[in-house]
Design a protein around this motif. Structure first.
Motif, mmCIF file in Angstrom:
data_model
loop_
_atom_site.group_PDB
_atom_site.id
_atom_site.type_symbol
_atom_site.label_atom_id
_atom_site.label_comp_id
_atom_site.label_asym_id
_atom_site.label_seq_id
_atom_site.Cartn_x
_atom_site.Cartn_y
_atom_site.Cartn_z
ATOM 1 N N ARG A 104 -8.715 -6.811 -10.975
ATOM 2 C CA ARG A 104 -7.908 -5.831 -10.245
ATOM 3 C C ARG A 104 -8.767 -5.230 -9.149
ATOM 4 O O ARG A 104 -9.886 -4.772 -9.413
ATOM 5 N N PHE A 105 -8.262 -5.256 -7.924
ATOM 6 C CA PHE A 105 -9.007 -4.683 -6.810
ATOM 7 C C PHE A 105 -9.091 -3.175 -6.970
ATOM 8 O O PHE A 105 -8.138 -2.520 -7.401
ATOM 9 N N ALA A 106 -10.233 -2.624 -6.576
ATOM 10 C CA ALA A 106 -10.426 -1.182 -6.630
ATOM 11 C C ALA A 106 -9.555 -0.503 -5.574
ATOM 12 O O ALA A 106 -9.217 -1.091 -4.546
ATOM 13 N N LYS A 107 -9.202 0.729 -5.834
ATOM 14 C CA LYS A 107 -8.422 1.505 -4.873
ATOM 15 C C LYS A 107 -9.185 1.569 -3.554
ATOM 16 O O LYS A 107 -10.384 1.834 -3.529
ATOM 17 N N GLY A 108 -8.487 1.285 -2.463
ATOM 18 C CA GLY A 108 -9.123 1.296 -1.156
ATOM 19 C C GLY A 108 -9.733 -0.024 -0.747
ATOM 20 O O GLY A 108 -10.262 -0.144 0.367
ATOM 21 N N ASP A 109 -9.665 -1.027 -1.629
ATOM 22 C CA ASP A 109 -10.259 -2.328 -1.322
ATOM 23 C C ASP A 109 -9.210 -3.351 -0.896
ATOM 24 O O ASP A 109 -9.457 -4.553 -0.925
ATOM 25 N N GLY A 110 -8.045 -2.870 -0.534
ATOM 26 C CA GLY A 110 -7.012 -3.773 -0.050
ATOM 27 C C GLY A 110 -6.266 -4.472 -1.166
ATOM 28 O O GLY A 110 -6.345 -4.087 -2.348
ATOM 29 N N HIS A 111 -5.568 -5.537 -0.792
ATOM 30 C CA HIS A 111 -4.717 -6.276 -1.714
ATOM 31 C C HIS A 111 -5.100 -7.758 -1.687
ATOM 32 O O HIS A 111 -5.312 -8.321 -0.604
ATOM 33 N N PRO A 112 -5.165 -8.420 -2.845
ATOM 34 C CA PRO A 112 -5.555 -9.836 -2.870
ATOM 35 C C PRO A 112 -4.484 -10.713 -2.236
ATOM 36 O O PRO A 112 -3.339 -10.703 -2.648
ATOM 37 N N ASP A 113 -4.895 -11.486 -1.240
ATOM 38 C CA ASP A 113 -3.965 -12.349 -0.511
ATOM 39 C C ASP A 113 -4.309 -13.805 -0.846
ATOM 40 O O ASP A 113 -4.484 -14.142 -2.010
ATOM 41 N N GLY A 114 -4.422 -14.678 0.139
ATOM 42 C CA GLY A 114 -4.726 -16.075 -0.142
ATOM 43 C C GLY A 114 -6.132 -16.259 -0.698
ATOM 44 O O GLY A 114 -7.018 -15.431 -0.476
ATOM 45 N N MET A 115 -6.348 -17.367 -1.414
ATOM 46 C CA MET A 115 -7.662 -17.604 -2.016
ATOM 47 C C MET A 115 -7.905 -19.095 -2.193
ATOM 48 O O MET A 115 -6.987 -19.912 -2.135
ATOM 49 N N THR A 116 -9.174 -19.431 -2.418
ATOM 50 C CA THR A 116 -9.561 -20.822 -2.653
ATOM 51 C C THR A 116 -10.747 -20.863 -3.587
ATOM 52 O O THR A 116 -11.426 -19.852 -3.796
ATOM 53 N N THR A 117 -11.013 -22.038 -4.143
ATOM 54 C CA THR A 117 -12.138 -22.260 -5.043
ATOM 55 C C THR A 117 -13.123 -23.200 -4.376
ATOM 56 O O THR A 117 -12.728 -24.221 -3.805
ATOM 57 N N ASP A 118 -14.422 -22.877 -4.417
ATOM 58 C CA ASP A 118 -15.407 -23.751 -3.794
ATOM 59 C C ASP A 118 -15.973 -24.750 -4.808
ATOM 60 O O ASP A 118 -15.580 -24.773 -5.981
ATOM 61 N N ALA A 119 -16.904 -25.596 -4.349
ATOM 62 C CA ALA A 119 -17.432 -26.677 -5.192
ATOM 63 C C ALA A 119 -18.327 -26.169 -6.307
ATOM 64 O O ALA A 119 -18.656 -26.923 -7.238
#
Length: 301
Positions: free
Chosen positions: A198-213
């Protein structure tokens, strides 16, 4: 054991100051050595070729939100406001396939991508970003569409998968939550929903994401002018990329060695004063990273 923190090898670069209303849908094409991305509310598909700085665009009659290349045919699988479709960038041909939410005219598709088996997973959301009407769908090579998760989220984003393919991550953007599910690669079924981060207050909202190698998750922060990198188990933050605009929307690794992180952004919901202070809102950015991402899986159909 916590994953190793990546190293950022450059400051963010501006690749295309497109002024997108809602930039999204990042996809690196190994076939074209180009990045596909979209302006959802601007109803436009873009393609950027880093080696030559070439820029192409295709307008649509409705919102386009996510793309995947096709493994067995030219062109793309795309999600439109009216559901799944094939689109050929060479000919301009559009073939609409299936609209699972024709009964929900206030909804639209948002983010999506293919799993390692070539099945496309796409989330829907309320066009007004307030009603809890979003769901997660799976669309396969036989053109079979199945609702996998009746999320009751106002805004869905993601998904992405763990490196071993046993966990699916899916964002409840409006509530600042990222959920994890057990993922059965053979059957394509999900189970055991739990809160992963869960993002902390003031840290925005989770949008797109990806996984690296290395298995780390990279997540765009809507409203917080950054992309963060996280351990896939603990969720611990390992690195952060600061951007010169607040609404950061999506990420994808690309380039010849998959060590370039491409980042989209948006002008949507910014005030006139904010737009004046953020002239690069809606631009496409990139940053170099010391370790690679993973090539996107093409749609199996």
């Amino acid at each position: 054991m916590t994953a190793t923190a990546p190293k950022l090898l450059s400051e963010p670069r501006v690749l295309w100051p497109a002024g997108a209303t809602l930039g999204e849908g990042t996809l690196w094409s190994v076939r074209r050595q180009s990045l596909y991305w979209v302006d959802i509310l601007g109803r436009t598909l873009y393609r950027y070729h880093p080696a030559t700085d070439a820029r192409e665009s295709w307008p649509f009659d409705e919102e386009i939100s996510a793309v995947a290349e096709r493994a067995g045919a030219p062109g793309l699988l795309v999600t439109l406001r009216s559901g799944f479709a094939f689109f050929d960038t060479d000919s301009g041909a559009l073939e609409k396939l299936h609209d699972p939410e024709a009964h929900l005219p206030g909804n639209r598709f948002n983010d999506g991508k293919c799993d390692a088996q070539g099945r496309f997973w796409g989330g829907t959301m309320d066009f007004g970003c307030t009603e809890p009407t979003g769901s997660l769908y799976r669309f396969d090579a036989k053109r079979q569409c199945q609702k996998m998760f009746d999320a009751h989220f106002a805004v869905t984003n993601g998904p992405t998968w763990s490196l071993d393919g046993r966990t699916l991550y899916f964002n409840e953007t409006a509530q600042q939550r990222i959920h994890a599910f057990d993922f059965d690669a053979d059957s394509g079924e999900i189970s055991n929903q739990r809160l992963w981060l869960r993002f902390a207050k003031g840290d925005g909202h989770p949008d797109g994401m990806t996984t690296d190698a290395a298995g780390r998750l990279w997540i765009a922060h809507w409203g917080a002018a950054c992309v963060s990198c996280h351990d896939p188990v603990s969720g611990e933050e390992l690195a952060r990329v600061a951007l010169p605009t607040s609404h950061v929307t999506n990420v994808a690794f690309g380039g010849p060695d998959l060590r370039t992180l491409f980042i989209t952004s948006a002008r949507f919901e910014l005030t006139e004063a904010q737009l004046a202070a953020q002239p690069l809102a809606g631009a496409l950015f990139s940053v170099d990273v010391d370790s690679p991402g993973r090539a996107a899986t093409a749609f199996a159909g």
